[in-house]
Design a protein around this motif. Sequence first.
Motif, PDB file in Angstrom:
ATOM      1  N   LEU A 571       0.832  -1.186   0.000  1.00  0.00           N
ATOM      2  CA  LEU A 571       0.000   0.000   0.000  1.00  0.00           C
ATOM      3  C   LEU A 571       0.872   1.243   0.000  1.00  0.00           C
ATOM      4  CD1 LEU A 571      -2.740  -1.029   2.580  1.00  0.00           C
ATOM      5  CD2 LEU A 571      -2.814  -1.183   0.108  1.00  0.00           C
ATOM      6  N   ASP A 572       0.264   2.378  -0.362  1.00  0.00           N
ATOM      7  CA  ASP A 572       1.029   3.618  -0.423  1.00  0.00           C
ATOM      8  C   ASP A 572       1.503   4.022   0.966  1.00  0.00           C
ATOM      9  OD1 ASP A 572      -1.121   5.101  -2.922  1.00  0.00           O
ATOM     10  OD2 ASP A 572       0.586   3.748  -3.120  1.00  0.00           O
ATOM     11  N   ASN A 577      -3.863   1.685   6.158  1.00  0.00           N
ATOM     12  CA  ASN A 577      -5.100   1.732   6.921  1.00  0.00           C
ATOM     13  C   ASN A 577      -4.776   1.467   8.387  1.00  0.00           C
ATOM     14  OD1 ASN A 577      -4.832  -1.051   7.306  1.00  0.00           O
ATOM     15  ND2 ASN A 577      -6.236  -1.550   5.648  1.00  0.00           N
ATOM     16  N   PRO A 578      -5.701   1.693   9.309  1.00  0.00           N
ATOM     17  CA  PRO A 578      -5.380   1.540  10.741  1.00  0.00           C
ATOM     18  C   PRO A 578      -4.839   0.163  11.111  1.00  0.00           C
ATOM     19  CG  PRO A 578      -7.428   2.744  10.478  1.00  0.00           C
ATOM     20  CD  PRO A 578      -7.044   2.282   9.107  1.00  0.00           C
ATOM     21  N   GLU A 579      -5.382  -0.887  10.513  1.00  0.00           N
ATOM     22  CA  GLU A 579      -4.874  -2.223  10.812  1.00  0.00           C
ATOM     23  C   GLU A 579      -3.443  -2.383  10.296  1.00  0.00           C
ATOM     24  OE1 GLU A 579      -5.980  -4.762  12.582  1.00  0.00           O
ATOM     25  OE2 GLU A 579      -7.663  -3.520  13.226  1.00  0.00           O
ATOM     26  N   PRO A 600       5.280   6.472  14.881  1.00  0.00           N
ATOM     27  CA  PRO A 600       4.333   7.151  13.977  1.00  0.00           C
ATOM     28  C   PRO A 600       3.263   6.212  13.422  1.00  0.00           C
ATOM     29  CG  PRO A 600       6.588   7.833  13.511  1.00  0.00           C
ATOM     30  CD  PRO A 600       6.678   6.692  14.470  1.00  0.00           C
ATOM     31  N   PHE A 601       3.600   4.928  13.233  1.00  0.00           N
ATOM     32  CA  PHE A 601       2.594   3.971  12.758  1.00  0.00           C
ATOM     33  C   PHE A 601       1.582   3.660  13.861  1.00  0.00           C
ATOM     34  CE2 PHE A 601       6.190   3.198   9.921  1.00  0.00           C
ATOM     35  CZ  PHE A 601       5.562   3.194   8.689  1.00  0.00           C
ATOM     36  N   SER A 605      -2.792   3.862  14.435  1.00  0.00           N
ATOM     37  CA  SER A 605      -3.237   2.473  14.416  1.00  0.00           C
ATOM     38  C   SER A 605      -4.672   2.334  14.901  1.00  0.00           C
ATOM     39  CB  SER A 605      -2.308   1.619  15.282  1.00  0.00           C
ATOM     40  OG  SER A 605      -2.520   1.900  16.652  1.00  0.00           O
ATOM     41  N   SER A 606      -5.182   1.109  14.821  1.00  0.00           N
ATOM     42  CA  SER A 606      -6.558   0.822  15.233  1.00  0.00           C
ATOM     43  C   SER A 606      -6.672   0.488  16.718  1.00  0.00           C
ATOM     44  CB  SER A 606      -7.098  -0.357  14.412  1.00  0.00           C
ATOM     45  OG  SER A 606      -6.269  -1.504  14.585  1.00  0.00           O
ATOM     46  N   ASN A 607      -5.545   0.317  17.421  1.00  0.00           N
ATOM     47  CA  ASN A 607      -5.557   0.035  18.847  1.00  0.00           C
ATOM     48  C   ASN A 607      -5.504   1.365  19.600  1.00  0.00           C
ATOM     49  OD1 ASN A 607      -4.465  -0.491  21.584  1.00  0.00           O
ATOM     50  ND2 ASN A 607      -4.279  -2.602  20.875  1.00  0.00           N
TER      51      ASN A 607
END
Length: 701
Positions: A571-572, A577-579, A600-601, A605-607
Amino acid sequence: MKPFSPRPYFFLLLILALLHGGCSCSSDAQQRMNRMAFSRASDDDEEETTPPVQTPPPAKTAAAPAAKPPVPPANQPATPAPTNPAPGATPAKPAAETPEAMPAENAPVVNPKYAERREKIERLAKNPPADKGEEARAKLELIGAALSDMISDKGEIPAAVRKDSRGNTLLGWRIDLLPYLGYQDLYDQFAVDKPWNDKQNLAMASKIPPVYQSPERSDEATNFLMAFGPTCAARASSPTGLDAVGRRSLSTIPLIVEADDPMSVSWVKPFDLEFNPAAPREGLGQLRGGYVYVVTADGKAHKVPPTITPTEMTDFFVLGNGLDVRRFAEAATPATPAGTVASNPSPAAGNPLAANMTASAAPRTNINDNLGPALGGQSPVGSGQGVGKLPIPDPKLTEDAEMRIREIFADEFRSADSDQRRAELAKTLVDSAKKLGDDPIQQFAMLSLAYQMAQKGKTPAIAKDAFEQIDRQFEFDTVNQQLQLLRFATENVARIPHERKEEFKKLAIQIWQVSYDRNNFKAVDELFGIIETFARSQNDAAMVQRIASLKEEIADSRKVYGEIESQFLSLDRPSFNPEGNLLVGRYLCLHHNQWQEGLPFLAKSSNQKLKDAALLELEAPVDPKLQAEIGDLWWDATAGFAPGEKRRIQRRAAQWYQAAIAGLPNTIERIKVQRNLDEFKKLYPNEKIPPLVATTDTASR
């Protein structure tokens, strides 16, 4: 009057019919013409001439008219039969024309583009440019143009490997490309429906078209390989449809590379370069002074400069990233690439030999006594080129130097007919090389010969001495070479003096750490075995036990990285995406201890708990209360994680608690922080709490 009888008239008509049929037979002249046509067709079949260049035959051929002779079976040669010439046809035709036995309307149409391409290839082979790099580029341009035509015709990017229904590996893209290069006649000699190593196919290896040969080669091997992998446009075993390319244009998708000599392979073998996103220059850059030639899917060749960063190189090869290499390749010049500082020249600047030397921009690691954080020591020396080191000399200059050395030590080389004498010669060459500091080419050549003789003499210790001298003097990516040395040492561990086995074990541990940092799990597994071999030879039970426990941790890391590679690396950046952000941040922070890179990731994130902790940590607060709050956020974020990951999250919390506690007032908050620190030490009694570092966290695993 006699009754009328038709019998006489019947016989008369029969005679006239026979006479008419005899007149319709071919005249002598016509028979001679037919014989000439038949003879000419047979001569054309037997005469050895340059075959006509034709386009690949269509998948289906229209049925021939009923009046024409039937097409013979594919396994039987077509035999031209004499036919009557068409009325008004000229009796004699030039031999180059199609004979009357083969109607012109059935002859395949020659594609002039493919014919011209073959002519260019043959002209280039006879009159190559003086500059080897330009010759490589010219050949890659021709390969690229043919590949672009094939992609356009088939509507897909070919896979690196094709298999039949039985799982046999068939011939690869280099053979499929032959008709588009103008070598339809050569393609027809392959058994394309049989495995690549079928006897008929292997017999074709010596007929390599010159376009597949790098300028330095004259054998059947090729350095022109397809770069493939799960994140690349070219996949391992299945073609990539053009609809999968997405927003990337064909002009930005790399497919073919000129690989280093150790990666070269017989041109009929379907073996190519598996791209490693963690080490994007692996197997590349040694032939052209650090530059890498690549071909994009639009058929254009590009010269990628050594100054391109590993991240940019990875982005270029990962399909989902939109990096356009042309902005690097067009702007780069060998003299002063963009971003270099002219006032800090290379150690070889001003040296007339510098133009003929090569250097690798790949990360490297120095030989030292560090054990590596994963195995109980400190972090290894960081990547980067050595200071004051020379590039590796040009192979031709090295070869000339080796010939000179063999002349001087001719008696020793002649008498080196046993392992002991080869080892003695290797030791002599290592000692002599120390006296050649004023001649780096001779020094490199002598150390290379010493390394070779040490291998032949089965003496790993002397081979290591030679290698370390090369490493101290010359700049290149040592990891692959060190791994080769360790393989050799493992096979001959009994010949290594006991007091020197520790050196090899420490080297193996360091290379393990580098391989792990590069996500090269194949090398990680191999190095586990090498480290264990040396540990057992020293009766180092603690190291054997450490390896056993670490294998379980690495299994978790491999699993997370596999998910990233298959789902999110394409992916770019940085719009995961959050996951995807959770996977990448989790991998960098909890498995590689690279918090500055991973935070930064996690912040996207989704957590939610990890996200809050990362966002506050990225503000780098100095207030003890805020530092303690960061510790609390990490401490409470362990739900749902594996034991090893949970330990690392709590260790991060402990690091922030340790930084904050001295500045906290004597309040309930200080008591809470101290209790959590005590709890951490109770849970993990052997775990150290390293201090935080302002910019780059160097905490051990």
